[in-house]
Design a protein around this motif. Structure first.
Motif, PDB file in Angstrom:
ATOM      1  N   ILE A  61      -8.604   5.001  -2.939  1.00  0.00           N
ATOM      2  CA  ILE A  61      -7.701   4.401  -3.900  1.00  0.00           C
ATOM      3  C   ILE A  61      -6.943   3.224  -3.288  1.00  0.00           C
ATOM      4  N   GLY A  62      -6.599   3.320  -2.011  1.00  0.00           N
ATOM      5  CA  GLY A  62      -5.955   2.195  -1.349  1.00  0.00           C
ATOM      6  C   GLY A  62      -6.854   0.971  -1.349  1.00  0.00           C
ATOM      7  N   GLY A  63      -8.113   1.170  -0.999  1.00  0.00           N
ATOM      8  CA  GLY A  63      -9.072   0.068  -1.028  1.00  0.00           C
ATOM      9  C   GLY A  63      -9.298  -0.455  -2.423  1.00  0.00           C
ATOM     10  N   LEU A  64      -9.285   0.436  -3.405  1.00  0.00           N
ATOM     11  CA  LEU A  64      -9.474   0.042  -4.797  1.00  0.00           C
ATOM     12  C   LEU A  64      -8.328  -0.848  -5.274  1.00  0.00           C
ATOM     13  N   ILE A  65      -7.093  -0.464  -4.954  1.00  0.00           N
ATOM     14  CA  ILE A  65      -5.949  -1.287  -5.340  1.00  0.00           C
ATOM     15  C   ILE A  65      -6.060  -2.669  -4.712  1.00  0.00           C
ATOM     16  N   GLU A  66      -6.414  -2.716  -3.433  1.00  0.00           N
ATOM     17  CA  GLU A  66      -6.561  -4.008  -2.758  1.00  0.00           C
ATOM     18  C   GLU A  66      -7.655  -4.849  -3.397  1.00  0.00           C
ATOM     19  N   HIS A  67      -8.776  -4.207  -3.735  1.00  0.00           N
ATOM     20  CA  HIS A  67      -9.909  -4.933  -4.289  1.00  0.00           C
ATOM     21  C   HIS A  67      -9.629  -5.462  -5.693  1.00  0.00           C
ATOM     22  N   MET A  68      -8.859  -4.728  -6.488  1.00  0.00           N
ATOM     23  CA  MET A  68      -8.651  -5.092  -7.885  1.00  0.00           C
ATOM     24  C   MET A  68      -7.536  -6.106  -8.089  1.00  0.00           C
ATOM     25  N   LEU A  69      -6.792  -6.435  -7.023  1.00  0.00           N
ATOM     26  CA  LEU A  69      -5.662  -7.352  -7.156  1.00  0.00           C
ATOM     27  C   LEU A  69      -5.868  -8.604  -6.296  1.00  0.00           C
ATOM     28  N   PRO A  70      -5.384  -9.756  -6.776  1.00  0.00           N
ATOM     29  CA  PRO A  70      -5.401 -10.960  -5.936  1.00  0.00           C
ATOM     30  C   PRO A  70      -4.601 -10.726  -4.665  1.00  0.00           C
ATOM     31  N   PRO A  71      -4.953 -11.409  -3.573  1.00  0.00           N
ATOM     32  CA  PRO A  71      -4.308 -11.155  -2.276  1.00  0.00           C
ATOM     33  C   PRO A  71      -2.779 -11.220  -2.318  1.00  0.00           C
ATOM     34  N   GLU A  72      -2.216 -12.214  -3.025  1.00  0.00           N
ATOM     35  CA  GLU A  72      -0.761 -12.333  -3.041  1.00  0.00           C
ATOM     36  C   GLU A  72      -0.102 -11.163  -3.777  1.00  0.00           C
ATOM     37  N   GLU A  73      -0.773 -10.646  -4.806  1.00  0.00           N
ATOM     38  CA  GLU A  73      -0.239  -9.502  -5.539  1.00  0.00           C
ATOM     39  C   GLU A  73      -0.327  -8.238  -4.693  1.00  0.00           C
TER      40      GLU A  73
END
Length: 309
Positions: A61-73
């Motif tokens: 889920i941590g990786g999923l959140i990172e993947h689904m959001l732009p880097p600044e977000e």
């Protein structure tokens, strides 16, 4: 319980919504899995969605959140993860309840002891409510369908699919005996094992976890949830594995991907809108909601400044 920064939503709600976004996208294909790791193809909209599903499959889920959001977000979310803003204060009573719960869940014979504690309630439920379950499910089905039809943000097609998903889930609930003693024992074994793996000694420790510390614990919790649902005949992994995709249209910055999948043996199809932001592809709905939220924050910040000026 931690809330999602700037939203006021409990972390559990954010977690479920994130997982559902990935699950409902369901845009991974068996034939494309190997190609997703090769060269420039990994930058396409199908491969971006494929990675979301793969991360969900792994419970990352941590990786999923990172993947689904732009880097600044994503950077903002990590920075705000331990913020006390929107968090209810921790009192001694809450600390005591957390400690007692974790003590019960992590005891050496926790599953057996808890089953003996719950067994009278299970038998009472079977006696009083099991026969009423079809009526209760029908009421829930009708209510949820009404909520879908009243939602002004859903298209006609989205409402139709949401209604079909509600029907599939209602059918599953109707035919599933959640109080089956053997399944309850297996469920308690999964839950107590997860509690030991989480290894949280206090509510203050749980509240103080940063994003990197929370990520592996979210993975434990989500994979345990998948195990419990699978015990009762609802395999999220089978749903994810059943998905196939087809690129419907694509330009330099936008794409539409048709997704076909099975949920509880019921076939579904959906079109997923994707947009390019920088060098990566994201779910269009996610990006639009982020823009709307940022605009609201900017307006809220500007209004007091204007009033003071």
């Amino acid at each position: 319980m931690r809330t999602f920064p700037d939203s006021g939503l409990p972390m559990s709600t954010m977690f479920v919504r994130t997982a559902l976004l990935a699950t409902l996208a369901l845009s991974i294909t068996a034939c494309n899995r190997e190609s997703a790791t090769s060269g420039a193809a990994a930058d396409g909209p199908q491969q971006a969605l494929q990675k979301s599903i793969a991360l969900t499959r792994e419970g990352d889920i941590g990786g999923l959140i990172e993947h689904m959001l732009p880097p600044e977000e994503f950077t903002r979310i990590k920075a705000d993860w331990t913020s006390e803003k929107d968090q209810p204060p921790i009192d001694d009573a809450a600390r005591a309840r957390f400690a007692e719960t974790m003590s019960k869940l992590t005891a050496p014979d926790a599953a057996e002891v808890l089953f003996k504690e719950f067994e009278p309630d299970i038998r009472q439920f079977d006696t009083q409510y099991q026969q009423q379950m079809p009526t209760m499910v029908a009421m829930g089905r009708s209510y949820l369908k009404g909520v879908v039809q009243q939602n002004q943000e859903l298209s006609v097609g989205e409402k139709e699919q949401a209604t079909q998903i509600i029907e599939a889930l209602a059918t599953w609930v109707e035919k599933t005996r959640f109080t089956d003693p053997e399944l309850v024992k297996q469920t308690l074994a999964v839950v107590t094992d997860a509690a030991r793996q989480l290894d949280l000694k206090s509510l203050d420790e749980a509240r103080g976890l940063n994003f990197e510390q929370s990520a592996p614990k979210l993975k434990i919790a989500f994979n345990s949830l998948k195990k419990v649902l699978a015990l009762y005949g609802f395999s999220i992994d089978q749903t994810l594995d059943s998905a196939t995709t087809e690129l419907v249209s694509s330009t330099a910055d936008e794409a539409v991907v048709k997704v076909s999948y099975k949920l509880l043996d019921t076939p579904f199809q959906a079109n997923v809108d994707m947009v390019r932001v920088g060098e990566r592809w994201y779910n269009k709905d996610t990006i639009e909601k982020l823009k709307a939220r940022n605009a609201e924050k900017a307006m809220a910040t500007a209004t007091p400044a204007a009033a003071n000026g």
